[in-house]
Design an enzyme around this catalytic site. Sequence first.
Site, short mmCIF file in Angstrom:
data_model
loop_
_atom_site.label_atom_id
_atom_site.label_comp_id
_atom_site.label_asym_id
_atom_site.label_seq_id
_atom_site.Cartn_x
_atom_site.Cartn_y
_atom_site.Cartn_z
N PRO A 159 1.11 2.36 3.37
CA PRO A 159 1.95 3.57 3.32
C PRO A 159 3.40 3.36 3.75
CG PRO A 159 0.56 3.63 5.24
CD PRO A 159 0.14 2.42 4.47
N ASP B 288 7.64 -1.55 -6.31
CA ASP B 288 7.89 -0.15 -6.59
C ASP B 288 9.01 0.39 -5.71
OD1 ASP B 288 5.91 -0.12 -8.48
OD2 ASP B 288 4.40 0.81 -7.20
N LYS C 101 9.67 3.80 -10.04
CA LYS C 101 9.38 4.98 -10.84
C LYS C 101 9.51 6.21 -9.96
CE LYS C 101 6.05 2.99 -14.14
NZ LYS C 101 6.63 3.52 -15.37
N GLY D 177 0.95 1.87 -0.97
CA GLY D 177 -0.42 2.30 -0.68
C GLY D 177 -1.42 1.26 -1.13
N ASP D 178 -2.42 1.72 -1.85
CA ASP D 178 -3.41 0.82 -2.44
C ASP D 178 -3.15 0.77 -3.94
OD1 ASP D 178 -6.45 -0.38 -1.91
OD2 ASP D 178 -6.13 0.38 -3.93
N THR E 237 -4.43 3.18 1.55
CA THR E 237 -3.87 4.24 0.73
C THR E 237 -3.22 5.32 1.59
OG1 THR E 237 -4.32 5.72 -1.13
CG2 THR E 237 -6.00 5.61 0.59
N MET F 288 1.72 12.84 -5.00
CA MET F 288 2.82 13.26 -5.89
C MET F 288 2.73 14.76 -6.18
SD MET F 288 2.62 9.93 -8.42
CE MET F 288 0.82 9.96 -8.45
#
Length: 285
Positions: free
Chosen positions: A36, A59, A79, A111-112, A140, A192
């Site tokens: 995280p 990411d 993203k 996360g995962d 996660t 999200m």
Amino acid sequence: MKFKSNKRTGSAQMAKPLISNARSQYGSVLFVGAGPGDPDLLTIKALRALQEADVVIHDRLISAEILAIARGERIDVGKEGFGPSTAQEVINSLIVRHARSGANVVRLKSGDCTVFGRLDEEIDALSAARIDWQIVPGITSASAAVASIGQSLTKRGRNRSVRFLTGHDMKGFADHDWKALAQGSEVAAIYMGKRAARFIQGRLMMHGADRTTPVTVVENASRVDERIITTTLAEMEPSIRAAQMDGPALVFLGLAPRNVGAMHRQNIDVIPTQYRQPISVQEAF
């Protein structure tokens, strides 16, 4: 991770390097879950992968502290839901191109990497190119966020199941089994979900969900700038909007912070920053 025993000392030694292209003319790819954001929550296997990689394709949500651990070239392919994003086809092509050049690649995901990480599309691209790959799981965000509020994802007598949901998908706001969720018999962890808050709130209330259902939003779970907002389903969207969150947030439906949560977080916060740096592989053993 594999270890071999040292009979003379009784200690554990590292097995061979994680990333190897001995069986292939190409490099190889590790899909690594970065957790995280708190570097202390990296797995030792993820730490090793970052230190062995030639290229790290990462990411947007990867924390600067974790990126600093990586020794190879770093490429941002971030993203953002309903915002600027690197096309998935471009990401697939980058991974394949670097692996074909002989580089050992880490595809680093927040996360995962198996949870809402577009993992299958990237694996398919590598399989089509006959490039070796492995998955290194991470913690996660739901696990980190629920720890921050002093709760558990499942509890006897409270909920028999927990759902991991996404607030949006490739088509826009994601649809789910709202009727089942509105019954209140399970906990939902919504990834999200900030921009989809009004949509989620409306769908649940339209299907008869209790307006007083607790909602907890954890922004930047596990990080130094973590924020926790408690509200109800009836006030979910205005509460999130008023908070003006700009970091990644996990929304819990059906969970409120435990009463001792504030004390628990205070005990963590008093640990001096210099003692919360990520350990090296050598220090871990």
